[in-house]
Design an enzyme around this catalytic site. Sequence first.
Site, PDB file in Angstrom:
ATOM      1  N   TYR A  20      -1.458   3.262   5.547  1.00  0.00           N
ATOM      2  CA  TYR A  20      -0.350   2.397   5.084  1.00  0.00           C
ATOM      3  C   TYR A  20       0.919   3.196   4.786  1.00  0.00           C
ATOM      4  CZ  TYR A  20      -2.402   2.968   0.255  1.00  0.00           C
ATOM      5  OH  TYR A  20      -2.915   3.423  -0.913  1.00  0.00           O
ATOM      6  N   GLU A  21       1.955   2.455   4.513  1.00  0.00           N
ATOM      7  CA  GLU A  21       3.301   3.013   4.281  1.00  0.00           C
ATOM      8  C   GLU A  21       3.801   3.787   5.501  1.00  0.00           C
ATOM      9  OE1 GLU A  21       4.752   1.797   1.429  1.00  0.00           O
ATOM     10  OE2 GLU A  21       6.432   2.502   2.634  1.00  0.00           O
ATOM     11  N   GLY A  22       3.547   3.225   6.685  1.00  0.00           N
ATOM     12  CA  GLY A  22       3.870   3.900   7.946  1.00  0.00           C
ATOM     13  C   GLY A  22       2.709   4.815   8.290  1.00  0.00           C
TER      14      GLY A  22
END
Length: 580
Positions: free
Chosen positions: A432-434
Amino acid sequence: MTYRAPVRDIRLALDNAGLKDLMAEGFAGLDDDTVTAILEAAGSFADNELAPLNRGGDLNPARLVDGKVVLPPGFVEALQAFAQAGWTSLAADPEHGGQGLPKAVELAVAEMVHGANMALGLCPMLSLGAAEALALNGSDRQKSVVLPKLVSGEWTGAMDLTEPQAGSDLAAITTRAEPDGKGGYRLTGQKIFITYGDHEAAQNICHLVLARVPGAPPGVKGISLFLASKYKLNPDGTLGERNAVQTVSLEHKLGIHGSPTCVIQYEGAEAELVGEENRGLAYMFVMMNAARLQVGMEGVGIAERALQGALAYAVDRRQGRAAWSADYPARLYDHPEVRRSLMLSKAKVEAARAICLTAGVLSDRAHAAADEGRRKAAAARRDLLIPIAKAWSTDLGVEVASAGVQIHGGMGFIEETGAAQHYRDARIAPIYEGTNAIQSLDLVGRKVAGDGGAAMGAVIEEAAAFAQGLSGSLAEVGARLSEGAQALRAATDWILANQGPGSLTSATAYLQLAGDVIGGWMLARQALLAGDGDDWARSKSAMARLYAGRVLSLTPALAQAVANPAIDDLEQTSAEALAG
Ligand SMILES: Cc1cc2nc3c(=O)[nH]c(=O)nc-3n(C[C@H](O)[C@H](O)[C@H](O)COP(=O)(O)OP(=O)(O)OC[C@H]3O[C@@H](n4cnc5c(N)ncnc54)[C@H](O)[C@@H]3O)c2cc1C
């Protein structure tokens, strides 16, 4: 085995990152003793209030009961105590009720929170992201009514970006925002994977939602940012009736079971615009820099915790004859291979912490330095380090948690030791978060090619000059670091000359190389800073040497891997051929 916050190690990493200079530059009221007191108090909160709930959170996942999200036992009370103790407001602007401390100190505290209880720590982490988005782009009313509640932790935040068809590619977002004719908007659509999208630990939940207004341009240029809260806000800021933001289900996950991952449905939900229409993604990107550092810190925190568990087990468990003990049976710790694994893991955790906290101090300097040139240089280096901090540290979280399972042997595969939970929990952070692939593309594209290699070139020069100055017991470290800097220079030149399929296929290896070299540089700096006053201090030099031999030695080969991506073979091989 529970968790003990590594306060002394964290303090060393903050000093290495330049916290003292930063305090003199822009935080005049802050001194060394205060920082140490904050770290110790946070460590004690993490050890005593958050860590004991970690296993229970794994065994009793968040549940959806009659439309309400029920958190694991103790989570609601711990989250409320966390807010009441002031841990949600450390680096926020005093104008919004914050304590005005450096972001780097907030990040250091975040490591302890995530190490103690990653599933719980996600709630304040998401609130920080929402607060940051409003602080940067919110209206006066959003800043005066909503932001102070997020800062105090009375309300929490959620970031509603992902949709089933729009994950890495947010250009594909379809959630609609129709003007309601009264200055507000009505949201319709569905988001998935929304962390702490609902729960009962706060009076209200502020959703920062990406959506499209009618007639918006296609793609990323047509995405706007909205604030939709669980309870509608009355004009005087008090809470009104329930908004049409509904959690329709919770995901069943590999790890972080205590954290509710919500499927959220908006059915005409009332929302306010944040900033201007069609600029939502640009606002989110500014905020994401901070969030990516936080996730990097999650990698460090979970790796530290897994390592602590593995070390305790290796000291306790006895098995066979060992080269470094006359005892039979000997401690696992006295087997050279086990000790190598533990000590190299520790060295890598310290390198990752140093990279993240250095980026944290640079974030503060980019705002606080009096001199504009210094602010700009800090921002450029921070932007370069952020994808490395996120991806290198979270990959490391998985690596160290896996090594922790291995050191536990069969017991590592059995849930009751907790080693397996760390491994499962750690696995989300590279996603997550890129995803980490997206981080590496950001590094080779926007960050390295974006300035023609200037920011990376400055890092390489500094690391190489530092390596030249290492002597005595760190002379070998200096030699390996020089080779590493040379390898990174060659790989950077190759990336600059091969933008396109070449840099895209070599991006992950390039990011690893950059992290390996910068990590080695940080460890050598920390070894000098620690000195040789006691066993703890001397272990820093020992770890720098081990890392130089085991990691920096491999960097010339990694540079070769970057420059040999086998593009033609990759391009020409069909999925059918791989399927066999
Ligand atoms: C537990 C959990 C919590 C989450 N919390 C939130 C949250 O609070 N808010 C929110 O909005 N989202 C959240 N997410 C969503 C998360 O951010 C996405 O899962 C992530 O961005 C990846 O998107 P995706 O799952 O659609 O994967 P995809 O985009 O389908 O990617 C799949 C794979 O393809 C690769 N890939 C995709 N595009 C490219 C490319 N251009 N180049 C190279 N490789 C590529 C990826 O690296 C990945 O390995 C959460 C997810 C999980 C599992």
